[in-house]
Structure formats: C-alpha cells, structure tokens
Scaffold this motif. Structure first.
Motif, PDB file in Angstrom:
ATOM      1  N   LYS A  95      12.196  26.411   9.681  1.00 39.66           N
ATOM      2  CA  LYS A  95      11.157  27.117  10.431  1.00 39.66           C
ATOM      3  C   LYS A  95       9.834  26.971   9.697  1.00 39.66           C
ATOM      4  N   THR A  96       8.839  26.442  10.387  1.00 40.67           N
ATOM      5  CA  THR A  96       7.537  26.177   9.790  1.00 40.67           C
ATOM      6  C   THR A  96       6.544  27.235  10.245  1.00 40.67           C
ATOM      7  N   PRO A  97       6.005  28.052   9.343  1.00 43.74           N
ATOM      8  CA  PRO A  97       5.028  29.069   9.747  1.00 43.74           C
ATOM      9  C   PRO A  97       3.857  28.447  10.505  1.00 43.74           C
ATOM     10  N   GLY A  98       3.540  29.034  11.630  1.00 40.88           N
ATOM     11  CA  GLY A  98       2.402  28.579  12.426  1.00 40.88           C
ATOM     12  C   GLY A  98       2.711  27.457  13.390  1.00 40.88           C
ATOM     13  N   ALA A  99       3.876  26.835  13.285  1.00 35.61           N
ATOM     14  CA  ALA A  99       4.220  25.733  14.185  1.00 35.61           C
ATOM     15  C   ALA A  99       4.535  26.273  15.578  1.00 35.61           C
ATOM     16  N   THR A 100       4.034  25.587  16.600  1.00 35.64           N
ATOM     17  CA  THR A 100       4.309  25.987  17.988  1.00 35.64           C
ATOM     18  C   THR A 100       5.251  25.020  18.686  1.00 35.64           C
ATOM     19  N   ARG A 101       5.568  23.915  18.033  1.00 41.90           N
ATOM     20  CA  ARG A 101       6.477  22.936  18.610  1.00 41.90           C
ATOM     21  C   ARG A 101       7.782  22.900  17.813  1.00 41.90           C
ATOM     22  N   THR A 102       8.883  22.638  18.531  1.00 44.23           N
ATOM     23  CA  THR A 102      10.191  22.520  17.887  1.00 44.23           C
ATOM     24  C   THR A 102      10.849  21.226  18.331  1.00 44.23           C
ATOM     25  N   VAL A 103      11.349  20.459  17.364  1.00 44.91           N
ATOM     26  CA  VAL A 103      12.078  19.238  17.674  1.00 44.91           C
ATOM     27  C   VAL A 103      13.451  19.299  17.025  1.00 44.91           C
ATOM     28  N   VAL A 104      14.404  18.627  17.654  1.00 43.56           N
ATOM     29  CA  VAL A 104      15.765  18.538  17.114  1.00 43.56           C
ATOM     30  C   VAL A 104      16.029  17.103  16.696  1.00 43.56           C
ATOM     31  N   VAL A 186       6.112  20.819  12.471  1.00 42.96           N
ATOM     32  CA  VAL A 186       6.889  21.331  13.598  1.00 42.96           C
ATOM     33  C   VAL A 186       8.074  22.105  13.036  1.00 42.96           C
ATOM     34  N   ASN A 187       8.646  22.963  13.851  1.00 46.63           N
ATOM     35  CA  ASN A 187       9.947  23.519  13.507  1.00 46.63           C
ATOM     36  C   ASN A 187      10.981  22.415  13.712  1.00 46.63           C
ATOM     37  N   VAL A 188      11.826  22.206  12.716  1.00 47.38           N
ATOM     38  CA  VAL A 188      12.797  21.122  12.774  1.00 47.38           C
ATOM     39  C   VAL A 188      14.206  21.702  12.828  1.00 47.38           C
ATOM     40  N   LYS A 189      14.954  21.275  13.827  1.00 47.29           N
ATOM     41  CA  LYS A 189      16.362  21.621  13.916  1.00 47.29           C
ATOM     42  C   LYS A 189      17.185  20.346  13.753  1.00 47.29           C
ATOM     43  N   PHE A 190      18.364  20.501  13.192  1.00 48.95           N
ATOM     44  CA  PHE A 190      19.279  19.377  13.012  1.00 48.95           C
ATOM     45  C   PHE A 190      20.538  19.649  13.822  1.00 48.95           C
ATOM     46  N   LEU A 214      19.504  26.353  20.550  1.00 49.62           N
ATOM     47  CA  LEU A 214      19.180  24.933  20.659  1.00 49.62           C
ATOM     48  C   LEU A 214      17.923  24.639  21.464  1.00 49.62           C
ATOM     49  N   GLY A 215      17.145  25.669  21.785  1.00 48.63           N
ATOM     50  CA  GLY A 215      15.904  25.432  22.502  1.00 48.63           C
ATOM     51  C   GLY A 215      14.943  24.585  21.683  1.00 48.63           C
ATOM     52  N   ALA A 216      14.257  23.657  22.339  1.00 51.69           N
ATOM     53  CA  ALA A 216      13.331  22.765  21.639  1.00 51.69           C
ATOM     54  C   ALA A 216      12.400  22.109  22.642  1.00 51.69           C
TER      55      ALA A 216
END
Length: 515
Positions: A95-104, A186-190, A214-216
C-alpha cells in the motif's frame, strides 16, 4: 537472515523517489550486476521444487518457499482458496500512501508435467546452458558473487520461462527498489496462481470468493514470450479456446481387410472424412456460419499485425518451412482469426505395428482458437450439427458403443471446458501508460499485439472482477515452454527485473491520478 538490500522493504518504498522522467534502467542494471549470483541462486532454489498442480505436496512446498521469499521483502502472502478445492492462489500487497491507482502483478507458480522424456537433464535440477537452435549445448557455471554472466546463457528447468521466471523478476525488482531507495507510485498487489497449467478450474471460485481483496484499476499479466525478433510487446487480449475429442466406431472386433475391407465401415476413414470437412488446407474453417460472429480487422489492426509479421520469412526458414498457409499470409493477421488445429488422429497402427485389419474405432482430437464474440457453446452446437449432417448420432456416453445396434453411425464427443477470448482497447489510459513505461525501460517502443495467438483464462478476471487485463510478456520466444529443455534467456530475466521496477515506480505518474 535478511540480505542488506532486502531489509525492511516497506521502509524503502516510502523513501523519496528520484524524478519521474528519468529512466531507472541504468541504476537497476548497475545494482543487478552486483547481485546476479544472488538472484540466480534464488531462481534455482525455486525452480528445483516440482510444481505440477495435481501433486499437492509439491504445491505446498512452492507456497512455503514463495511465502518466505516475499516476506523477506516486507510483503505478506496470504493463500486464497476456493471453497471447491484446488491449489491456492497467493495474494500480497504494497500500500503506497497517496496512491490513487492499484495494479495487480499476476504470474503462476504451477507448471506443466514432464512425463515423456526428452530432457537433457533433470528438469528440476536447474542448469545454466548455452543453446543453439533451441537445444542446449554447453553447460555454464554460476557466476561468482559480484560477477556477471553472458545474457545469452539460458536457465534450463521446468517453469523457468512459464512462469516462475517472472516471479523471480518480481522479487528482484522489490530488492532493487529497496537498494535504490525508490517507492511505488501505485498500490501494488501480487496474485500468484497455482493451477494455471491444469486449466484454472478453481480460479473463478477463488476470484468470486475473494473479490473484495482483488479490486484494482488494472491487472498486469506477466506470462508468455516477447516477439520472435526479441522486441518487447504489449498484448491487449488472448484468443479463447475449446477442445474436443470425437470417436468413430466400426465393427465390435477387428476384421481381416481381405475378407471385410470394402464391406465393413472403417472408422479411420470416417475420421479422415470428418477432418477433411472441418477445415481447408489453407486453414479456413468449413463449418457453415462459423465466421458470422468474427468481425473484420480494422485498418489500424491490420497495420499493427503487418508490422509484427516483418520477421515471417526468417521464422519460416528457422522452422524449415518453404511456405505457410493461405499463400504465406502474415502470421500476425492469422492470429487475429479463429483457428482449428488437429491435435491428433488415432486409428489402428502404422509401421511395424500395422496389420491387415479394419480397426474397431478411430479418434480425432481438435482444438479451436476463438476470437472475441465467439462462444464455446455455439462452436459445440455447430460441431454436433456437422456430425448430424454426416449422418451420425452424437453421444457423450462412453458406454453407448457397447449398447448400440449400429456402432458405425455413432460419434462419441467430449469437450474441454473451453473459454472465451478477451480484449481491451488500445486507447485506454492504462494501456498507454504501460506502453510509455515499457518504452522508457527497453529504450524502444513495444509492439502492440491486439490479441495473443495462445489462450489464457483471462475471461475469469473479466467475468468475476470486471478487470482490465494487460499482458506483458518478458521471456524469450524460443523458450520451449511445455516441452523438454524449457529455458529462460538470462538477458530476458534482467529485462524483466528492470521493467517491473520501472512499472512499480513510474506507472502511477505516467497514468495520472484517478479522477
């Protein structure tokens, strides 16, 4: 004990970042050259673990290894299971503070079986080897700590390219970010799937059960090869797939061909006529109405696929083909169309096993590759109508032949589960942002492939999550995936490390905030 460049990765991800417009590639490469041995050691340790999804003990060992490896980078992996069983997917996030986008970031940790031989060495005893014409020649020792290795050398092992190599690149990219004091934009999910090579039979249930996690804004799939020329490519979709097995019957025992050869129906001949009625020698599928839901290519798509086909002549030469189907039509254009492949025909015996007898049965195995708007259910109906037109009664009951009073008019048909094609528009802001990051990392703009020739179960992500799925291949095109002596060119692994670092650090700035 944590290595100096993996300690408290989360803290480094919060550190001030270098200016967005500057390519990170030179810095990542400089860091990587000092740590090639460490990266390769970890890759070898992962590749040494067998990973066929049907062996749950081995799957558990892969889960344990990956959980520990990501934990060293400050990323806690959680197994996501389907209520119906199967191998778990592994989920983690930054989780990246201030990031509004999330990618997996997606890859799969399971692999193809290795039965059947043909390997030059144990497929789960990784080696460094030089390759020539897709075959290993000389083995190469691991570099000493701090030394570099020739990027043309290959890692030879099952799943080296499909798909553990990209997972190794993710781990090394996290290390590079820590060492270079970079943070994600970005917020990064794996999401690491555990049964992709087994058909992803539980994937839909996993996604549906864990939808809230899993939302992204986009899913980045790190699977598949770069262009055959070695150039990077971004892939906006995949063809769907549907497989079928059709069995024809003759008499209930083998008959002497002299006594009965032009009297008793021959199922091998029936199979040959069935195949001949399915497709022309130029690959056109002959089922009536098959192309009714296949849209024509746009001018823009035609330009893209023609550019991708610039190397067709050299590919033909490398494969020993003087010509290819449809009067040497561009490979890129053919991938944009549906295809019918005859996987195999079996009836009686050949060579020293042949006998002068009419066989009792013959089978045909086929697979269709589908483009967007085509549905497996419609293809199944068309196939069965074709058989009915030929005078066959279609059944899915394997015991029907034993009970039938007219075996020669019976066709046993079974199907793979099948799935639809997926495609995203090239104009999406996410696609354009990824292309810009790739251009910066590789130093040249990637090819844009509207649709991949192969098939991946991307439809699950679209159906269950409404996901935007972008495929970013990183491994070499001649990697022998699903075959003996599967390999990963070391230079492609280094490209992937740099690219994944650039994506995590730079994608948010290229994309812009969500409005």
């Amino acid at each position: 004990m944590h290595s100096p460049f993996t300690v408290l990765a989360a803290a480094a991800l919060l550190a001030p970042a270098i200016a967005a417009a500057q390519p990170l590639r030179p810095q990542v490469d400089a860091w990587r050259k000092q740590h090639e041995r460490r990266i390769l050691d970890e890759a070898f340790a992962l590749l040494a673990i067998p990973n066929v999804a049907s062996n749950q003990d081995d799957i558990a060992k892969n889960v344990a290894f990956l959980t520990q490896a990501f934990a060293k980078r400050g990323v806690a992996l959680t197994p996501l299971r389907a209520p119906t069983g199967g191998s778990p997917a592994l989920f983690g996030e930054i989780k990246t503070p201030g990031a509004t986008r999330t990618v997996v970031f997606y890859a799969h940790y399971d692999g193809q079986p290795v039965a059947g031989g043909g390997w030059e060495s144990d497929p789960f005893a990784p080696k460094l080897s030089r390759y020539r014409h897709s075959a290993p020649t000389d083995d190469v020792p691991l570099p000493a700590p701090g030394d570099t290795i020739d990027p043309e050398v290959r890692i030879r092992a099952r799943s080296a390219s499909d798909d553990k190599g990209p997972i190794v690149a993710m781990l090394a990219a996290l290390d590079a970010m820590t060492a270079l004091r970079q943070r994600a934009s970005v917020n990064v999910k794996f999401f690491l799937e555990g049964e992709e090579e087994a058909g992803s039979n539980h994937l839909g249930d996993i996604l549906r059960t864990h939808r809230a996690l899993l939302g992204a804004d986009a899913w980045l799939f790190f699977d598949g090869p770069v262009h055959v020329s070695g150039a990077p490519q971004i892939v906006l979709g995949v063809r769907g797939v549907m497989g079928a097995e059709v069995t024809f019957y003759g008499a209930n025992r083998a008959l002497h061909s002299g006594h009965y050869g032009n009297w008793s129906p021959n199922p091998a001949v029936a199979a040959a006529h069935f195949v001949a009625g399915l497709r022309s020698t130029d690959g056109r599928i002959l089922l009536p109405g098959f192309y009714d839901d296949v849209p024509p290519m746009s001018d823009g798509e035609r330009a893209l696929v023609n550019a991708l086909s610039a190397t067709d002549d050299s590919v033909r030469r490398s494969l020993g083909l003087a010509r290819t189907e449809a009067d040497n039509a561009p490979l890129g254009a053919r991938i944009m169309l549906p295809a019918l492949n005859v996987r195999g025909i079996r009836g009686g015996n050949v060579g020293t096993g042949a006998s002068n007898a009419v066989p009792t049965s013959a089978s045909v195995s086929i697979d269709f590759r589908l483009v967007p708007d085509q549905r497996p259910a419609r293809i199944r109906a068309m196939l069965e109508q074709h058989l009915a037109t030929l005078g066959y009664t279609v059944t899915s009951d394997a015991g029907a032949a034993a009970r039938s009073t007219d075996r020669s008019r019976l066709a046993l048909v079974t199907y793979d589960s099948g799935y639809t094609a997926v495609r995203v528009p090239s104009t999406l802001a996410s696609v354009q942002a990824v292309k810009r990051v790739m251009t910066r990392s590789y130093g040249r703009e990637p090819f844009t492939l509207p649709i991949l020739g192969g098939s991946l179960p991307l439809f699950h992500f679209v159906e269950q999550l409404g996901a935007t799925v972008i495929t970013i291949p990183t491994v070499n095109a001649d990697n022998s995936q699903h075959a003996p002596n599967e390999n990963l060119r070391v230079g492609n692994l280094w490209d992937a490390v740099a690219l994944m670092t650039e994506l995590m650090v730079g994608l948010g700035r290229e994309w812009g905030p969500r409005s």
